[in-house]
Scaffold this motif. Structure first.
Motif, PDB file in Angstrom:
ATOM      1  N   LEU A  80     -15.350 -16.481  20.142  1.00 60.21           N
ATOM      2  CA  LEU A  80     -15.938 -17.026  18.922  1.00 60.21           C
ATOM      3  C   LEU A  80     -15.052 -18.109  18.309  1.00 60.21           C
ATOM      4  CD1 LEU A  80     -17.483 -13.877  17.190  1.00 60.21           C
ATOM      5  CD2 LEU A  80     -18.629 -15.637  18.559  1.00 60.21           C
ATOM      6  N   HIS A  81     -13.738 -17.970  18.439  1.00 53.93           N
ATOM      7  CA  HIS A  81     -12.847 -19.036  17.983  1.00 53.93           C
ATOM      8  C   HIS A  81     -13.035 -20.291  18.840  1.00 53.93           C
ATOM      9  CE1 HIS A  81     -10.863 -16.305  15.311  1.00 53.93           C
ATOM     10  NE2 HIS A  81     -10.202 -15.646  16.240  1.00 53.93           N
ATOM     11  N   VAL A  82     -13.176 -20.092  20.138  1.00 50.62           N
ATOM     12  CA  VAL A  82     -13.365 -21.229  21.041  1.00 50.62           C
ATOM     13  C   VAL A  82     -14.670 -21.955  20.716  1.00 50.62           C
ATOM     14  CG1 VAL A  82     -13.775 -21.888  23.445  1.00 50.62           C
ATOM     15  CG2 VAL A  82     -11.937 -20.295  22.885  1.00 50.62           C
ATOM     16  N   LEU A 144     -25.418 -14.581  22.124  1.00 49.09           N
ATOM     17  CA  LEU A 144     -24.875 -15.004  20.837  1.00 49.09           C
ATOM     18  C   LEU A 144     -23.576 -15.781  21.002  1.00 49.09           C
ATOM     19  CD1 LEU A 144     -25.392 -14.646  17.745  1.00 49.09           C
ATOM     20  CD2 LEU A 144     -23.833 -12.705  17.852  1.00 49.09           C
ATOM     21  N   ALA A 145     -22.726 -15.343  21.927  1.00 49.76           N
ATOM     22  CA  ALA A 145     -21.450 -16.021  22.154  1.00 49.76           C
ATOM     23  C   ALA A 145     -21.562 -17.132  23.191  1.00 49.76           C
ATOM     24  CB  ALA A 145     -20.395 -15.002  22.611  1.00 49.76           C
ATOM     25  N   PRO A 182     -32.175 -13.462  13.801  1.00 51.63           N
ATOM     26  CA  PRO A 182     -31.947 -14.897  13.578  1.00 51.63           C
ATOM     27  C   PRO A 182     -30.722 -15.476  14.262  1.00 51.63           C
ATOM     28  CG  PRO A 182     -32.740 -13.899  11.566  1.00 51.63           C
ATOM     29  CD  PRO A 182     -32.533 -12.782  12.538  1.00 51.63           C
ATOM     30  N   TYR A 183     -29.578 -14.809  14.214  1.00 49.33           N
ATOM     31  CA  TYR A 183     -28.395 -15.405  14.819  1.00 49.33           C
ATOM     32  C   TYR A 183     -28.555 -15.558  16.328  1.00 49.33           C
ATOM     33  CZ  TYR A 183     -25.814 -14.854  10.426  1.00 49.33           C
ATOM     34  OH  TYR A 183     -25.392 -14.949   9.121  1.00 49.33           O
ATOM     35  N   GLU A 184     -29.214 -14.605  16.960  1.00 49.92           N
ATOM     36  CA  GLU A 184     -29.434 -14.704  18.398  1.00 49.92           C
ATOM     37  C   GLU A 184     -30.382 -15.861  18.711  1.00 49.92           C
ATOM     38  OE1 GLU A 184     -29.882 -11.515  21.928  1.00 49.92           O
ATOM     39  OE2 GLU A 184     -31.537 -11.475  20.480  1.00 49.92           O
ATOM     40  N   VAL A 185     -31.417 -16.022  17.901  1.00 54.21           N
ATOM     41  CA  VAL A 185     -32.344 -17.137  18.111  1.00 54.21           C
ATOM     42  C   VAL A 185     -31.632 -18.466  17.912  1.00 54.21           C
ATOM     43  CG1 VAL A 185     -34.418 -18.264  17.248  1.00 54.21           C
ATOM     44  CG2 VAL A 185     -34.380 -15.785  17.507  1.00 54.21           C
TER      45      VAL A 185
END
Length: 314
Positions: A80-82, A144-145, A182-185
């Motif tokens: 997630l930082h990357v 997600l990632a 929503p975040y996955e979409v």
């Protein structure tokens, strides 16, 4: 993207304009990275100071850490930082070259057997992290990632061996989505907006847009938010709006919404600017420093979205 060919001297937004108020908020509260990003996007700043600030978060394994993504604290590299680092590099036109080759080596090292990225690696254990980000010993690969990272690399025409299997993972994950959130979409859209197979991406986006409307994942009327469910595990009031799915008019997700729906969405976004000049975060606030570090980045993205839709010039 800001026109870096303009005068190197900063321009000053009109006093008390939304941009001026946001600038004061950023100078008052933001980390050096977000201060320099604001200057790049809105004050004719150069990209080199942004890169220098981003380098402070690089790790020896070619990943990024040190709370670049504020919800994950500590010195360890995380996907997630990357993803956040690549967004910064993309925004300033520097997402390529040896720096990104090294990042791809890191991604190769931390990918799962199916070529995907976990959201959080087990090395996070022992360091503070948001309670909604579980840390497990053998984390699975997630759209997600993976989706936003693959999308950014394709957008910048980066070619690396890691991308082949990661791209296949994203296609399979996007085209098999049924019940989502929503975040996955939004991660799926980040992939589809830059995926090299454009007809396939357009078809997948069309299906995904129908899913979003059927499952009421986008709050289409900000004045009637009680009519739209909040996804399980989200904070109370953590709604997502059309502009969250389509942060610019060139996104495939823009076709999911009528002009009237997008206008209401953008009106709501503009009205969310708070008295201190910044925009709020909608997700769960679990530590004061996280909210403090997140709001400037959210503010910059709100301004960029409004500008992309012609809401102001800056």
């Amino acid at each position: 993207m800001a026109d870096t060919g303009a005068s190197p001297l900063p321009s000053t937004p009109p006093a008390r304009s939304p941009l001026f108020r946001a600038e004061q908020f950023v100078w008052l509260t933001a980390r050096v990275l977000e201060q320099r990003l604001f200057a790049y996007h809105f004050l004719n700043g150069a990209p080199e100071p942004v890169e220098a600030a981003l380098d402070a978060y690089r790790e020896e394994d070619d990943g990024y850490g040190h709370a670049l993504e504020p919800d994950l604290r500590g010195p360890v590299s995380q996907p997630l930082h990357v993803a956040r680092a690549l967004r910064v590099l993309d925004a300033i036109g520097r997402c390529g070259g040896q720096r990104v080759d090294r990042v791809c080596r890191y991604l190769t090292a931390v990918s799962t057997a199916d070529g995907a990225l976990p959201a959080v690696l087990a090395g996070q254990r022992g360091y503070p992290a948001a309670p909604f980000v579980p840390v497990v010993d053998d984390p699975p690969g997630e759209l997600l990632a993976t989706g936003p990272v693959v999308g950014l690399l394709h957008r910048n025409e980066v070619w690396h061996a890691w991308l082949f299997r990661a791209t296949d993972f994203c296609w399979q994950a996007v085209e098999s989505l049924e019940k989502s959130h929503p975040y996955e979409v939004e991660a799926a859209v980040a992939f589809l907006d830059s995926a090299p197979d454009r007809p396939r991406a357009e078809a997948a986006a069309d299906r995904l847009g129908r899913l979003v409307r059927e499952q009421r994942l986008a709050a289409l009327d900000p004045d009637r938010l009680d009519a739209y469910p909040v996804a399980p595990g989200y904070a109370p009031g953590e709604h997502h709006f059309p502009h969250d799915f389509a942060p610019g008019p060139d996104s495939l997700a823009r076709a999911w919404f009528t002009d009237e729906e997008m206008t209401r969405s953008l009106d709501h976004l503009a009205a969310e600017q708070q008295e201190d000049g910044g925009w709020p975060i909608r997700w769960r606030q679990w530590a004061p420093v996280v909210a403090l570090e997140s709001r400037p980045a959210v503010t910059i993205e709100a301004l960029r979205t409004l500008r992309a839709y012609g809401r102001f010039v800056g």
